[in-house]
Write a protein that holds these residues in place. Structure first.
Motif, short mmCIF file in Angstrom:
data_model
loop_
_atom_site.label_atom_id
_atom_site.label_comp_id
_atom_site.label_asym_id
_atom_site.label_seq_id
_atom_site.Cartn_x
_atom_site.Cartn_y
_atom_site.Cartn_z
N GLU A 76 0.73 -1.01 -0.05
CA GLU A 76 -0.06 -0.07 0.03
C GLU A 76 1.02 1.20 -0.13
OE1 GLU A 76 -3.93 -1.80 2.31
OE2 GLU A 76 -2.46 -0.63 3.62
N ILE A 77 1.87 1.11 0.58
CA ILE A 77 2.75 2.49 0.62
C ILE A 77 3.41 2.56 -0.52
CG2 ILE A 77 4.98 3.23 1.81
CD1 ILE A 77 4.06 1.82 4.65
N ASP A 78 3.84 1.69 -1.26
CA ASP A 78 4.48 1.56 -2.61
C ASP A 78 3.48 1.78 -3.46
OD1 ASP A 78 6.82 1.40 -1.26
OD2 ASP A 78 7.34 -0.57 -2.02
N ALA A 79 2.16 1.88 -3.30
CA ALA A 79 1.09 1.92 -4.30
C ALA A 79 1.22 0.79 -5.35
CB ALA A 79 1.25 3.27 -5.03
N ILE A 80 1.10 -0.29 -4.65
CA ILE A 80 1.50 -1.54 -5.62
C ILE A 80 0.19 -2.45 -5.17
CG2 ILE A 80 2.60 -3.55 -6.02
CD1 ILE A 80 5.34 -2.11 -5.81
N GLN A 81 -0.47 -3.07 -6.11
CA GLN A 81 -1.52 -3.82 -5.83
C GLN A 81 -1.19 -5.22 -6.09
OE1 GLN A 81 -5.29 -3.05 -7.60
NE2 GLN A 81 -6.35 -4.76 -6.83
N ILE A 82 -0.91 -6.16 -4.91
CA ILE A 82 -0.49 -7.47 -4.95
C ILE A 82 -1.38 -8.28 -5.65
CG2 ILE A 82 0.35 -9.41 -3.73
CD1 ILE A 82 1.83 -7.69 -2.01
N ASP A 83 -1.36 -9.09 -6.69
CA ASP A 83 -2.25 -10.06 -7.33
C ASP A 83 -1.73 -11.41 -6.87
OD1 ASP A 83 -4.01 -11.42 -8.66
OD2 ASP A 83 -3.42 -10.87 -10.68
N PRO A 84 -2.46 -11.95 -5.97
CA PRO A 84 -2.08 -13.33 -5.48
C PRO A 84 -2.16 -14.37 -6.79
CG PRO A 84 -3.79 -12.80 -3.92
CD PRO A 84 -3.84 -11.80 -5.07
N ALA A 85 -2.62 -14.00 -7.71
CA ALA A 85 -2.80 -15.18 -8.93
C ALA A 85 -1.40 -15.02 -9.57
CB ALA A 85 -3.66 -14.69 -10.10
N ARG A 86 -0.40 -13.97 -9.34
CA ARG A 86 0.92 -13.88 -9.81
C ARG A 86 1.87 -14.88 -8.97
NH1 ARG A 86 3.28 -8.33 -10.64
NH2 ARG A 86 5.04 -9.50 -11.23
N PRO A 106 -0.44 -11.18 6.42
CA PRO A 106 -1.39 -10.81 5.38
C PRO A 106 -0.35 -10.60 4.11
CG PRO A 106 -1.84 -9.71 7.10
CD PRO A 106 -0.63 -10.13 7.38
N ILE A 107 -0.68 -11.06 2.83
CA ILE A 107 -0.42 -10.70 1.58
C ILE A 107 -1.11 -9.46 1.11
CG2 ILE A 107 0.32 -11.26 -0.74
CD1 ILE A 107 0.55 -14.32 0.36
N THR A 108 -2.21 -9.57 1.02
CA THR A 108 -3.23 -8.28 0.81
C THR A 108 -4.09 -8.12 2.06
OG1 THR A 108 -5.04 -10.05 -0.11
CG2 THR A 108 -3.31 -9.23 -1.58
N ARG A 109 -5.07 -7.33 1.91
CA ARG A 109 -6.03 -7.34 3.05
C ARG A 109 -7.09 -8.22 3.07
NH1 ARG A 109 -5.06 -3.11 6.86
NH2 ARG A 109 -3.86 -1.75 5.76
N SER A 110 -7.00 -9.32 2.16
CA SER A 110 -7.96 -10.56 2.25
C SER A 110 -7.21 -11.76 2.17
CB SER A 110 -9.04 -10.45 1.13
OG SER A 110 -8.39 -10.35 -0.12
N THR A 111 -5.81 -11.92 2.07
CA THR A 111 -5.58 -13.13 1.48
C THR A 111 -4.13 -13.18 2.60
OG1 THR A 111 -5.85 -13.13 -0.62
CG2 THR A 111 -3.90 -14.54 -0.09
N LEU A 112 -4.01 -14.43 3.44
CA LEU A 112 -2.96 -14.70 4.36
C LEU A 112 -2.09 -15.55 3.53
CD1 LEU A 112 -5.10 -15.55 7.41
CD2 LEU A 112 -3.90 -13.14 6.84
N TYR A 113 -0.64 -15.74 3.99
CA TYR A 113 0.18 -16.79 3.52
C TYR A 113 -0.21 -18.04 3.45
CZ TYR A 113 4.31 -13.85 1.99
OH TYR A 113 5.13 -13.05 1.68
N ALA A 114 -0.89 -18.30 4.76
CA ALA A 114 -1.55 -19.59 4.82
C ALA A 114 -2.54 -20.16 3.71
CB ALA A 114 -2.16 -19.74 6.25
N ASP A 115 -3.42 -18.99 3.30
CA ASP A 115 -4.43 -19.39 2.27
C ASP A 115 -3.36 -19.57 0.95
OD1 ASP A 115 -6.68 -18.56 4.00
OD2 ASP A 115 -6.07 -16.45 3.66
N LEU A 116 -2.23 -18.94 0.65
CA LEU A 116 -1.60 -19.22 -0.40
C LEU A 116 -0.83 -20.51 -0.29
CD1 LEU A 116 -0.68 -17.31 -2.86
CD2 LEU A 116 1.41 -16.86 -1.78
N PHE A 117 -0.55 -21.01 0.78
CA PHE A 117 0.00 -22.34 1.04
C PHE A 117 -0.95 -23.32 0.75
CE2 PHE A 117 2.98 -20.49 4.59
CZ PHE A 117 3.54 -19.69 3.65
N ALA A 118 -2.11 -23.11 1.18
CA ALA A 118 -3.17 -24.09 0.92
C ALA A 118 -3.39 -24.28 -0.61
CB ALA A 118 -4.50 -23.77 1.75
N TRP A 119 -3.59 -23.27 -1.27
CA TRP A 119 -3.55 -23.07 -2.90
C TRP A 119 -2.39 -23.93 -3.37
CZ3 TRP A 119 -1.41 -18.75 -6.28
CH2 TRP A 119 -1.96 -18.95 -7.27
N TRP A 120 -1.16 -23.74 -3.28
CA TRP A 120 -0.19 -24.15 -3.54
C TRP A 120 -0.06 -25.69 -3.32
CZ3 TRP A 120 3.99 -20.51 -1.30
CH2 TRP A 120 4.24 -19.30 -2.30
#
Length: 206
Positions: A76-86, A106-120
């Motif tokens: 947010e400070i860098d004005a970057i929007q992280i897309d978990p799909a990337r 949190p990776i984003t305001r709605s996604t945690l690293y644990a959510d990413l791990f589950a997807w992977w």
């Protein structure tokens, strides 16, 4: 297949050093999807040095963020929007992927690293310290990952020997105790390679 995700119970516990030891032992590709904080250099630079990896095994981050903060806020400070799909893991083997901080960062305001791990759906190694407070932090991390169906490969400890803490976590968390990496002084590629080989038998990662 030797593809592992390395997470921790907190920040600054030795997760990057462990990742370097593992990547060096496996001669694996190393990838940190999101790097927050660049003042002291990127973790991939430290891992490349400690693991003595050639440049082709050290992958570029999907996102490089300036401030040493949780990725969601640093972005947010860098004005970057992280897309978990990337953040889909590259199709490389062996591969060591390092998260940031703990599993519920949190990776984003709605996604945690644990959510990413589950997807992977890749085996996760939890890096934990050995001292006071580690039982609570580590069991909470294990519980949070299991609640999301994340496959757990085991727990790796970093720090001075504390057999009761390590045994208690393994027994109560019903998780494999992989070994313990001592704090190294000096920390060099040579001392890390020797300590990692002694602490973690190769069969732990098969």
């Amino acid at each position: 297949m030797s593809r592992f995700v390395v997470t921790g119970t907190d920040t600054g516990i030795g997760k990057t050093v462990f990742s370097a030891g593992l990547a060096g032992a496996l001669r694996a590709h190393y990838w940190k999807p999101v790097q927050s904080g660049l003042d002291e250099g990127a973790d991939r630079d430290h891992v490349a040095h400690l693991a003595q990896l050639p440049p082709e095994l050290v992958l570029e981050e999907a996102y490089r963020l300036t401030e040493p903060l949780s990725p969601h806020r640093a972005a947010e400070i860098d004005a970057i929007q992280i897309d978990p799909a990337r953040l889909s893991p590259p199709a490389l083997d062996p591969l060591v992927i390092e998260g940031a901080g703990g599993a519920l960062v949190p990776i984003t305001r709605s996604t945690l690293y644990a959510d990413l791990f589950a997807w992977w759906n890749l085996p996760v190694i939890v890096v934990a310290r050995t001292g006071l407070g580690t039982i609570n932090h580590t069991l909470l991390t294990i519980e949070a990952l299991r609640a999301r169906g994340v496959p757990l490969h085991g727990v790796a400890f970093v720090g001075d020997a504390n057999d009761d803490n390590e045994q208690t976590i393994a027994a109560m968390g019903k998780i494999r105790r992989l070994g313990r990496l001592p704090r190294l002084d000096p920390l060099t590629p040579e001392t890390l390679a020797a300590a990692f080989a002694e602490a973690f038998p190769a069969e732990m990662f098969l």
